[in-house]
Design a protein around this motif. Structure first.
Motif, mmCIF file in Angstrom:
data_model
loop_
_atom_site.group_PDB
_atom_site.id
_atom_site.type_symbol
_atom_site.label_atom_id
_atom_site.label_comp_id
_atom_site.label_asym_id
_atom_site.label_seq_id
_atom_site.Cartn_x
_atom_site.Cartn_y
_atom_site.Cartn_z
ATOM 1 N N VAL A 60 10.903 6.952 0.108
ATOM 2 C CA VAL A 60 11.107 5.858 -1.186
ATOM 3 C C VAL A 60 12.008 6.532 -2.085
ATOM 4 N N PRO A 61 12.655 5.672 -3.093
ATOM 5 C CA PRO A 61 13.785 6.437 -3.949
ATOM 6 C C PRO A 61 12.808 7.208 -4.719
ATOM 7 N N ALA A 62 13.289 8.647 -5.306
ATOM 8 C CA ALA A 62 12.517 9.369 -5.930
ATOM 9 C C ALA A 62 12.058 8.656 -7.450
ATOM 10 N N SER A 63 13.020 7.807 -7.664
ATOM 11 C CA SER A 63 12.618 7.072 -8.958
ATOM 12 C C SER A 63 11.180 6.469 -9.035
ATOM 13 N N LEU A 64 10.822 6.128 -7.900
ATOM 14 C CA LEU A 64 9.670 5.123 -7.868
ATOM 15 C C LEU A 64 8.538 5.917 -8.339
ATOM 16 N N PHE A 65 8.365 7.377 -8.083
ATOM 17 C CA PHE A 65 7.469 8.228 -8.484
ATOM 18 C C PHE A 65 7.032 7.983 -10.051
ATOM 19 N N GLN B 94 6.994 16.874 -12.316
ATOM 20 C CA GLN B 94 5.745 16.805 -11.986
ATOM 21 C C GLN B 94 5.674 17.474 -10.689
ATOM 22 N N LEU B 95 6.337 16.948 -9.643
ATOM 23 C CA LEU B 95 6.218 17.652 -8.402
ATOM 24 C C LEU B 95 6.912 18.792 -8.009
ATOM 25 N N GLY B 96 7.954 19.244 -9.046
ATOM 26 C CA GLY B 96 8.439 20.546 -9.077
ATOM 27 C C GLY B 96 8.368 21.376 -8.112
ATOM 28 N N LYS B 97 7.501 22.793 -8.160
ATOM 29 C CA LYS B 97 7.448 23.732 -7.334
ATOM 30 C C LYS B 97 6.737 23.259 -5.911
ATOM 31 N N ALA B 98 5.935 22.434 -6.059
ATOM 32 C CA ALA B 98 5.413 21.882 -4.616
ATOM 33 C C ALA B 98 6.488 21.423 -3.872
ATOM 34 N N ARG B 99 7.317 20.542 -4.417
ATOM 35 C CA ARG B 99 8.192 19.553 -3.677
ATOM 36 C C ARG B 99 9.541 21.030 -3.243
ATOM 37 N N ARG B 100 9.817 21.676 -3.821
ATOM 38 C CA ARG B 100 10.583 22.776 -3.238
ATOM 39 C C ARG B 100 10.203 23.404 -2.253
ATOM 40 N N GLU B 101 8.916 23.709 -2.218
ATOM 41 C CA GLU B 101 8.051 24.677 -1.177
ATOM 42 C C GLU B 101 8.100 23.774 0.082
ATOM 43 N N ALA B 102 8.036 22.656 -0.005
ATOM 44 C CA ALA B 102 7.745 21.541 1.069
ATOM 45 C C ALA B 102 9.305 21.405 1.755
ATOM 46 N N GLU B 103 10.092 21.369 0.769
ATOM 47 C CA GLU B 103 11.743 21.336 1.313
ATOM 48 C C GLU B 103 11.791 22.817 2.198
ATOM 49 N N GLN B 104 11.457 23.913 1.401
ATOM 50 C CA GLN B 104 11.908 25.201 2.299
ATOM 51 C C GLN B 104 11.155 25.323 3.362
ATOM 52 N N ARG B 105 10.106 24.792 3.841
ATOM 53 C CA ARG B 105 9.352 24.502 4.846
ATOM 54 C C ARG B 105 9.863 23.785 6.123
ATOM 55 N N GLY B 106 10.852 22.771 5.732
ATOM 56 C CA GLY B 106 11.711 21.813 6.506
ATOM 57 C C GLY B 106 10.701 20.454 6.679
ATOM 58 N N LEU B 107 9.611 20.444 5.829
ATOM 59 C CA LEU B 107 8.696 19.209 5.711
ATOM 60 C C LEU B 107 9.186 18.220 4.914
ATOM 61 N N LEU B 108 10.068 18.384 4.025
ATOM 62 C CA LEU B 108 10.353 17.280 3.119
ATOM 63 C C LEU B 108 11.798 17.620 2.983
ATOM 64 N N GLN B 109 12.681 16.351 3.006
ATOM 65 C CA GLN B 109 14.091 16.123 2.917
ATOM 66 C C GLN B 109 14.534 16.781 1.329
ATOM 67 N N ALA B 110 15.686 17.634 1.668
ATOM 68 C CA ALA B 110 16.129 18.106 0.203
ATOM 69 C C ALA B 110 17.102 17.431 -0.238
ATOM 70 N N ASP B 111 16.376 16.246 -0.758
ATOM 71 C CA ASP B 111 17.479 14.986 -1.407
ATOM 72 C C ASP B 111 17.063 14.679 -2.778
ATOM 73 N N PRO B 112 17.507 14.897 -3.665
ATOM 74 C CA PRO B 112 17.200 14.806 -5.277
ATOM 75 C C PRO B 112 16.882 13.441 -5.441
ATOM 76 N N TYR C 298 0.681 -1.213 -0.128
ATOM 77 C CA TYR C 298 -0.035 0.033 0.012
ATOM 78 C C TYR C 298 0.959 1.394 -0.125
ATOM 79 N N TRP C 299 1.940 1.113 1.000
ATOM 80 C CA TRP C 299 2.740 2.496 1.217
ATOM 81 C C TRP C 299 3.561 2.643 0.059
ATOM 82 N N THR C 300 3.754 1.838 -0.911
ATOM 83 C CA THR C 300 4.835 2.177 -1.957
ATOM 84 C C THR C 300 3.858 2.228 -3.220
ATOM 85 N N PHE C 301 2.605 2.564 -3.130
ATOM 86 C CA PHE C 301 1.745 2.780 -4.212
ATOM 87 C C PHE C 301 1.600 1.506 -5.030
ATOM 88 N N GLY C 302 1.498 0.376 -4.449
ATOM 89 C CA GLY C 302 1.584 -0.833 -5.350
ATOM 90 C C GLY C 302 -0.197 -1.029 -5.585
#
Length: 404
Positions: free
Chosen positions: A349-354, A364-382, A279-283
């Motif tokens: 998960v690995p970003a490639s799984l998306f 496709q995650l683009g701007k939203a991903r950067r905003e979440a990283e800037q807020r400290g909610l998402l790891q800044a890991d490419p 479930y949690w890996t979007f199977g």
């Protein structure tokens, strides 16, 4: 302590733009699991918002197994040659069904869909429904994992939750599981219960750990709509006590060798629940049974969510369809749908799984991903999609960035 967004059907439309976006990247069919819902319980608990119904003096086992197999027949075109990696019997209380009925069902499922050699088959059970001979029969069928709904070992807490078992029965249930040959089992345990102190919560955890389960689901009691507790909420600990319970409990679990790999899931090394990881890996998962949900992908990249007729009497009515509804996930929805699941995992998960699971470019995650990283909610890991410690605590806030 925020609960992740729920998976509820929402109105959606699909346009040609979505098809173009889905075709932009190569798409791989994900692993396939099956969820089988058995909707009857001895008694409906006041906190429970699952599709469960009080059982009468007898259960329509034969008719329900017939319906489940017919339901599966209608979904077989969605299998696309894949073998089942896991099966989860949920409810309700699936252990109310006899081994004979479950055996006929499993045999029927395997005739229709191949089983992976190392398939995980989990059965939910409540301590009050345990019979050792019955569980040896379950094990002989190939069911190789149990999930036992303990919730608490303390009499007053069980009474407040409307449970029908006592603490001694819960301990015996774990003993019976081992004696029946189950070397892999989960205990469900709640915290944040009415009148619960930190020591009460830790006492429950210590008792659970002493039973040596391979897996613990430890989650906070929440007041869900359409439950008795929603309309008549009990008095639960204040937020600062809830926070202290969570911190102390997580520290105890880590010390005892139970690693947290998801918001409310803890396991010994190598014992994470494979069905839930799917479930949690979007199977993908087939969903059969009254009110069961499914998420299924097609080779052309289309991903559908569907749900079955909810009431058992309607599900068993041959004049009524099994499927109650279905909707495609649009390209705009897929980032949220994907992240709603994978960000529950402590390591992400690995970003490639998306791209592998959605067919969409990572951009496709683009701007939203950067905003979440800037807020400290998402790891800044490419290379990885992973919530920060703060993002795990405020998962709903993190997911808001990816709403369509």
């Amino acid at each position: 302590m925020n609960k992740a967004a729920s998976d509820k059907p929402q109105a959606a439309s699909k346009g040609t733009t979505d098809n173009l976006q889905l075709a932009a990247c190569s798409f791989e069919l994900p692993p396939l699991a099956a969820y089988i819902h058995i909707p009857w319980c001895v008694k409906k608990c006041p906190y429970c918002d699952f599709n469960s119904h009080a059982a009468g003096p007898s259960l329509p086992e034969e008719a329900y197994v017939d319906a489940l197999l017919a339901d599966l027949d209608a979904d077989l075109e969605q299998v696309h040659g894949r073998a089942l990696t896991s099966i989860f019997f949920g409810g309700g209380t699936p252990s109310l069904f006899s081994a004979k009925a479950l055996g006929r069902l499993l045999e029927g499922v395997q005739r229709r869909v191949a089983f992976a050699n190392d398939i995980e088959i989990t059965l939910e059970a409540n301590p009050g429904t345990f019979e050792q001979a019955k569980f040896r029969d379950y094990r002989a069928l190939g069911i190789n994992r149990l999930s036992i709904g303990v919730q608490s070992f303390q009499a007053e807490k069980l009474q407040a939750l409307g449970r029908i078992h006592n603490g001694d029965e819960a301990i015996r249930a774990a003993d019976m599981a081992r004696a029946a040959g189950f070397d892999n089992f989960n205990l469900d345990l709640m915290h944040g219960l009415p009148g619960q102190s930190i020591e009460d919560a830790l006492s429950d955890l210590r008792t659970a750990i002493a039973q040596q389960p391979t897996h613990l689901s430890w989650y906070q009691l929440t007041m869900e709509p359409n439950t008795v507790f929603w309309n008549q909420p009990p008095e639960v600990p204040e937020d600062d006590v809830l926070w202290d319970i969570q911190e102390a409990g997580q520290a105890l679990l880590a010390t005892e060798g139970y690693g947290q790999y998801e918001v409310s899931a803890y396991a010994q090394a190598g014992r994470a629940a494979r069905h839930n990881l799917n479930y949690w890996t979007f199977g993908d998962f087939l969903g059969i049974g009254a009110g069961a949900h499914a998420k299924l992908s097609n080779p052309d990249g289309r991903i559908l969510r569907s749900w079955k007729t909810r009431l058992p009497k309607d599900y068993l009515d041959p004049a009524k369809a099994f499927q109650a509804g279905t909707r495609p996930l649009t390209a705009d929805e897929l980032p949220f749908e994907f992240l709603m699941n994978v960000l529950r995992l402590t390591d992400g998960v690995p970003a490639s799984l998306f791209t592998a699971r959605t067919g969409l470019p990572l951009a496709q995650l683009g701007k939203a991903r950067r905003e979440a990283e800037q807020r400290g909610l998402l790891q800044a890991d490419p290379q990885r999609l992973r919530a920060t410690a703060e993002g795990q605590l405020f998962l709903n806030d993190l997911l808001q960035h990816f709403l369509p």
